[in-house]
Design a protein around this motif. Sequence first.
Motif, short mmCIF file in Angstrom:
data_model
loop_
_atom_site.label_atom_id
_atom_site.label_comp_id
_atom_site.label_asym_id
_atom_site.label_seq_id
_atom_site.Cartn_x
_atom_site.Cartn_y
_atom_site.Cartn_z
N GLY A 199 43.78 44.90 44.47
CA GLY A 199 43.03 45.88 43.69
C GLY A 199 41.70 45.29 43.25
N ALA A 200 41.33 45.56 42.01
CA ALA A 200 40.06 45.05 41.49
C ALA A 200 40.18 43.66 40.89
CB ALA A 200 39.51 46.01 40.44
N SER A 201 41.37 43.09 40.93
CA SER A 201 41.58 41.79 40.30
C SER A 201 40.93 40.68 41.11
CB SER A 201 43.09 41.51 40.16
OG SER A 201 43.30 40.19 39.72
N THR A 202 39.82 40.15 40.62
CA THR A 202 39.18 39.03 41.30
C THR A 202 40.05 37.78 41.22
OG1 THR A 202 37.93 38.50 39.30
CG2 THR A 202 36.86 39.92 40.93
N VAL A 203 40.91 37.71 40.21
CA VAL A 203 41.84 36.58 40.12
C VAL A 203 42.83 36.63 41.27
CG1 VAL A 203 43.73 35.59 38.75
CG2 VAL A 203 41.62 36.31 37.63
N ASP A 204 43.43 37.79 41.52
CA ASP A 204 44.39 37.90 42.62
C ASP A 204 43.69 37.77 43.97
OD1 ASP A 204 46.85 38.02 41.45
OD2 ASP A 204 46.95 40.21 41.34
N ARG A 205 42.47 38.25 44.07
CA ARG A 205 41.74 38.08 45.33
C ARG A 205 41.55 36.59 45.64
NH1 ARG A 205 36.89 42.67 45.03
NH2 ARG A 205 38.27 44.50 44.92
N THR A 206 41.18 35.84 44.61
CA THR A 206 40.99 34.40 44.81
C THR A 206 42.32 33.69 45.03
OG1 THR A 206 39.00 34.43 43.44
CG2 THR A 206 40.03 32.30 43.78
N ARG A 207 43.39 34.16 44.38
CA ARG A 207 44.71 33.58 44.62
C ARG A 207 45.12 33.73 46.08
NH1 ARG A 207 48.92 36.31 41.22
NH2 ARG A 207 50.28 34.54 41.74
N ILE A 208 44.87 34.92 46.64
CA ILE A 208 45.23 35.14 48.04
C ILE A 208 44.46 34.19 48.95
CG2 ILE A 208 45.05 36.78 49.96
CD1 ILE A 208 45.59 39.03 47.98
N THR A 209 43.15 34.12 48.78
CA THR A 209 42.35 33.29 49.67
C THR A 209 42.61 31.80 49.45
OG1 THR A 209 40.49 33.48 48.11
CG2 THR A 209 40.53 35.00 49.98
N THR A 210 42.93 31.40 48.22
CA THR A 210 43.24 29.99 47.96
C THR A 210 44.57 29.61 48.60
OG1 THR A 210 42.00 29.99 45.88
CG2 THR A 210 43.63 28.26 46.18
N TRP A 211 45.57 30.47 48.45
CA TRP A 211 46.85 30.22 49.11
C TRP A 211 46.67 30.18 50.62
CZ3 TRP A 211 52.36 31.05 47.45
CH2 TRP A 211 52.52 30.83 46.09
N THR A 255 40.12 42.55 35.95
CA THR A 255 39.84 41.55 36.96
C THR A 255 40.44 40.19 36.61
OG1 THR A 255 37.74 40.89 35.93
CG2 THR A 255 37.68 42.69 37.52
N GLN A 256 41.01 40.05 35.41
CA GLN A 256 41.60 38.77 35.01
C GLN A 256 43.12 38.77 35.11
OE1 GLN A 256 39.53 36.30 34.57
NE2 GLN A 256 37.87 37.76 34.84
N GLN A 257 43.72 39.86 35.57
CA GLN A 257 45.17 39.96 35.63
C GLN A 257 45.72 39.36 36.91
OE1 GLN A 257 46.17 44.06 35.06
NE2 GLN A 257 45.51 44.12 32.93
N LYS A 258 46.92 38.75 36.81
CA LYS A 258 47.67 38.27 37.96
C LYS A 258 48.83 39.22 38.19
CE LYS A 258 46.69 33.33 37.27
NZ LYS A 258 47.29 31.98 37.08
N ASN A 259 48.77 40.01 39.23
CA ASN A 259 49.79 41.00 39.49
C ASN A 259 50.67 40.68 40.69
OD1 ASN A 259 48.83 42.77 37.39
ND2 ASN A 259 47.12 43.30 38.73
N LEU A 260 50.18 39.86 41.61
CA LEU A 260 50.91 39.57 42.84
C LEU A 260 51.94 38.46 42.62
CD1 LEU A 260 48.02 39.72 45.46
CD2 LEU A 260 49.75 41.45 45.01
N ARG A 261 53.13 38.67 43.20
CA ARG A 261 54.19 37.67 43.11
C ARG A 261 53.96 36.58 44.15
NH1 ARG A 261 56.82 42.50 43.53
NH2 ARG A 261 57.56 41.94 45.62
N PRO A 262 54.48 35.37 43.90
CA PRO A 262 54.36 34.30 44.90
C PRO A 262 54.91 34.70 46.27
CG PRO A 262 55.06 33.38 42.80
CD PRO A 262 55.06 34.88 42.64
N SER A 263 55.99 35.48 46.30
CA SER A 263 56.56 35.91 47.59
C SER A 263 55.56 36.76 48.36
CB SER A 263 57.86 36.68 47.36
OG SER A 263 57.63 37.84 46.58
#
Length: 500
Positions: free
Chosen positions: A157-169, A17-25
């Motif tokens: 996925g299960a990454s809460t970091v990436d989930r928050t990155r999406i909603t913050t962006w 859940t702490q991984q950043k997998n999504l690219r900025p694009s």
Amino acid sequence: MDENQEREDTSPSIDVTQQKNLRPSQLLGYTAYTFFAGLGANTWSFRNMYYALIGMDLNLLTTVGLVCGLFDLPFTTVIGGVIEKVRLKIGGGGKYRPWLHIFTAVLSFGIIITFTDFIPGNEALHFTTALVGLVCVAFSMTVVANSQFGIIPLMAGASTVDRTRITTWNYRTQAVTSICTSMTSAYILTWFGTKFALPVNYTVMALCFGGFYIIGGQILRRTAKPFDLPEQSTPGGPERPKVKAIDMVRAVTGNSQLLIYLSANMLNQLGTMTNMNMIIYFWQMIIPYTHGIAPSASFPAMYTITQTVGTLCTLAFSMVGPEVGKRLGKKKALWIGMLGSTLSGVLNYFFGASYWLRFMAFTLIITLSNSLWTGFGINYALDCGEYGYWKTGQDNRLVVMSMNNVPSKIAGIVGGALMYALAAIGFDSAQVKAAAGGIPAFVNDTFVRKFMFLMVGLAAICRFCAFLLIRFGYKITDEDAKMYAAENQARKEAAEAAAA
């Protein structure tokens, strides 16, 4: 499992859940719909003004909103289950992309119909076109929003970091779009008015801006394509969920945290809806009356200044607020934000109408307060969905996330009904039309006081009740959310492996 059981976060699986997998694009591609939809919505804020100017009775327009809301609310409660169960092949297939393909076009059509006066002075036709347009817009926004929500866990996925990155962006994109529209919307409408006669100028503007929904939807579809695959591309996968009505009911009514969150969100949305429905009248009538100026000096000039300053601050706050919110945690950020919004409403009720700069400053308190928690977005509902999945073993996350639209629908119905109250305190569409751009005769000190209570006083009361619910009733912490997501992901992967 006991929902109040405290757990120590020691499982290695939680590290995912702490991984950043999504690219900025990919993040930009996801937020493209938000950007273009914001441009398309440039017209929607003028809807009430448009119908007042063509002489449609306010009570009749309010009835349109209520009729639509009564149809839209049950639609909103079941659409999550429909999307979960039905697979469409149009637009490349997948779970969510076909719905985006279809309903962004329907949404654009609804915007155009809303601002088309086919037979001037025909109240029956006004009612019909207003209802058809509003139904198309409301239903489409519900479907598109649910598709957007569903794409988040597919991408992150299960990454809460990436989930928050999406909603913050996504939140920051909304701020950028708001700047574009706030600086230009009133002047664009004025420009169209110099080229086309009323009400054709509104129709042409709707034609120009309605297509932005389609553009944004297509970009989101392409971004989601690697994650939202057609069913035939995933042989050996688990059987498609069989969502029954009783399962949907249990997924909601059996989820105590979801019910608390939805109740608080509904109260907060009610405050927003009452403001949205009346803010144009505030700048067209209240400020000119209290400041002793012509309405043309207030709108578009003062209106545009406040909108632009507000959206510039929204962008600035969106860069800082979500980071502060992460430090506070989702729950604390939410209740502090609602408490700040309550303060804004109280100050504007007592002091906002008499000086427009003061109104703008007090309104910025809401902007700052919302920046603490808005960046988390749908993650609140998704956390409730993960909690329900963890507690029951049944994956109804999309059904739960689809409930995130219900508060705004209920708030829209109740907020729309408050327009009857506006008519009851003296608002008269006939006098607005007769004033021909001046201050209508019904505007006086008594009307201003009652108007301010309807627009900001009630909102403050609602938001204070929302604060109490989140502060003392909502229990899901950030650590809980990480644990639910990780354990649910492991459960899902085990089920897929067993089915292969």
